[in-house]
Scaffold this motif. Sequence first.
Motif, short mmCIF file in Angstrom:
data_model
loop_
_atom_site.label_atom_id
_atom_site.label_comp_id
_atom_site.label_asym_id
_atom_site.label_seq_id
_atom_site.Cartn_x
_atom_site.Cartn_y
_atom_site.Cartn_z
N ASP A 15 56.11 83.07 54.25
CA ASP A 15 55.38 83.63 55.40
C ASP A 15 54.14 82.80 55.70
O ASP A 15 53.76 82.62 56.86
CB ASP A 15 55.05 85.12 55.19
N ASP A 16 53.52 82.22 54.66
CA ASP A 16 52.44 81.25 54.90
C ASP A 16 52.97 80.08 55.72
O ASP A 16 52.30 79.56 56.62
CB ASP A 16 51.90 80.66 53.59
N ASN A 41 51.13 82.57 45.35
CA ASN A 41 52.56 82.90 45.27
C ASN A 41 53.26 82.13 44.15
O ASN A 41 54.15 82.66 43.49
CB ASN A 41 53.24 82.57 46.61
N HIS A 84 59.25 84.99 46.44
CA HIS A 84 59.36 83.72 47.17
C HIS A 84 60.29 82.70 46.51
O HIS A 84 60.50 81.63 47.07
CB HIS A 84 57.96 83.11 47.33
N LEU A 127 45.13 83.04 53.76
CA LEU A 127 46.47 83.64 53.73
C LEU A 127 46.92 83.91 52.29
O LEU A 127 48.10 84.21 52.06
CB LEU A 127 47.48 82.69 54.40
N ASN A 162 51.73 96.48 47.13
CA ASN A 162 53.06 95.86 47.00
C ASN A 162 53.24 95.14 45.67
O ASN A 162 54.35 94.81 45.29
CB ASN A 162 53.37 94.93 48.19
N GLU A 168 47.56 95.30 47.07
CA GLU A 168 48.31 94.25 47.77
C GLU A 168 48.11 92.94 47.00
O GLU A 168 47.04 92.70 46.43
CB GLU A 168 47.76 94.15 49.21
N PHE A 169 49.11 92.05 47.05
CA PHE A 169 49.15 90.86 46.21
C PHE A 169 47.89 89.98 46.31
O PHE A 169 47.27 89.64 45.30
CB PHE A 169 50.40 90.04 46.55
N ASN A 170 47.51 89.56 47.53
CA ASN A 170 46.41 88.58 47.66
C ASN A 170 45.11 89.11 47.06
O ASN A 170 44.34 88.35 46.46
CB ASN A 170 46.17 88.22 49.13
N ASP A 244 51.63 86.72 56.84
CA ASP A 244 50.57 85.75 57.14
C ASP A 244 50.52 85.28 58.60
O ASP A 244 49.42 85.01 59.12
CB ASP A 244 50.67 84.55 56.18
C1 BDR Z 1 50.85 88.40 50.78
O1 BDR Z 1 51.26 88.01 49.48
C2 BDR Z 1 52.08 86.88 49.54
O2 BDR Z 1 53.21 87.06 48.78
C3 BDR Z 1 52.36 86.60 51.00
O3 BDR Z 1 52.37 85.20 51.24
C4 BDR Z 1 51.22 87.27 51.72
O4 BDR Z 1 50.11 86.41 51.88
C5 BDR Z 1 51.48 89.73 51.10
O5 BDR Z 1 51.10 90.69 50.17
#
Ligand code: BDR
Length: 313
Positions: A15-16, A41, A84, A127, A162, A168-170, A244
């Motif tokens: 997605d980046d 990632n 990913h 991102l 997530n 959330e991941f980031n 992203d």
């Molecule tokens: C975010 O985490 C990554 O896996 C994706 O690239 C996105 O930036 C979503 O949670």
Amino acid sequence: MSPRKVIIDTDPGQDDAVALLLALASPDELEVLGVTVVAGNVPLDLTVKNACIVCELAGKPETKVFAGCDKPLGRKLVTAEHVHGKTGLDGPVMPEPVMPVKDAHAVDFIIDTLRAEPTNSVTLCPLGPLTNIATALTRAPDIADRIQEIVLMGGAYFQVGNITPAAEFNIYVDPQAAEIVFKSGIPLVVMPLDVTHKALTTQPRVDAFRALGTKAGIMVAEWTDFFERFDKEKYGSAGAPLHDPCVIAYLLEPEMFFGRHVNVEIETSSELTMGMTVADWWRVTDRPPNAMFMGDLDADRFFSLLTSRIALL
Ligand code: BDR
Ligand code: CA
């Protein structure tokens, strides 16, 4: 009007990769001063390689790519190969990139660029985990005033998490860095899961990328095919969220996003809720707003923008 100057800070990720393509396909509106890369990632060596693959795919091997921080400020790196793939860009077979990576560290590039450009003229677009940005702000606090805006993908309120039930991941990967950014006083626009989970690929949307018949269009379709399998299984959704690219789409057509200017704090101490973005969506505190926190978008418009711009590459 001259194009808006941006630095894209990223950890590709499919997605980046689509976000980078969208930015590089939009030179009338965006001048990409540089792409700064962070571990997220997948580890840094792979995210750097992936950034180069994408710049070459966009036909822009002259893009300046800088390697940045290889681990979060205070925690062990958590990666997302389960989403990913082990390269970070699993799906289609990609050629080895040949373009050079710049010698300077990404953090030095961010600091030097912000000091050299006129005040308020550069927008940062993170991102991935916020490690590079927070390191730059800590090392050179004077740059805060020089940033026009930070438009980032991260966090969640209604969608919660997530990578853990709460995060959330980031933001989870580097909550200390996120706290520095959210407390910086710099104008923030945040694309949390609440909005990105509405930017869902569907079969007709993926088919539209593929139907472009170009290298970039076919790659985007194949990346999303790969990326989709995880989210379809996890959420039972029709497709995968293109997280992203929401950041870049906002720079191009902000009116397709809807949100609230609210206070957002980052959880940095409880392991259970580490990295949670505590957004005061209902304005139940008197904590001052520090972020435009998005909650909705016009998804059809988003995908038509994406498809028409990818077609230009
Ligand atoms: C975010 O985490 C990554 O896996 C994706 O690239 C996105 O930036 C979503 O949670
Ligand atoms: Ca990312």
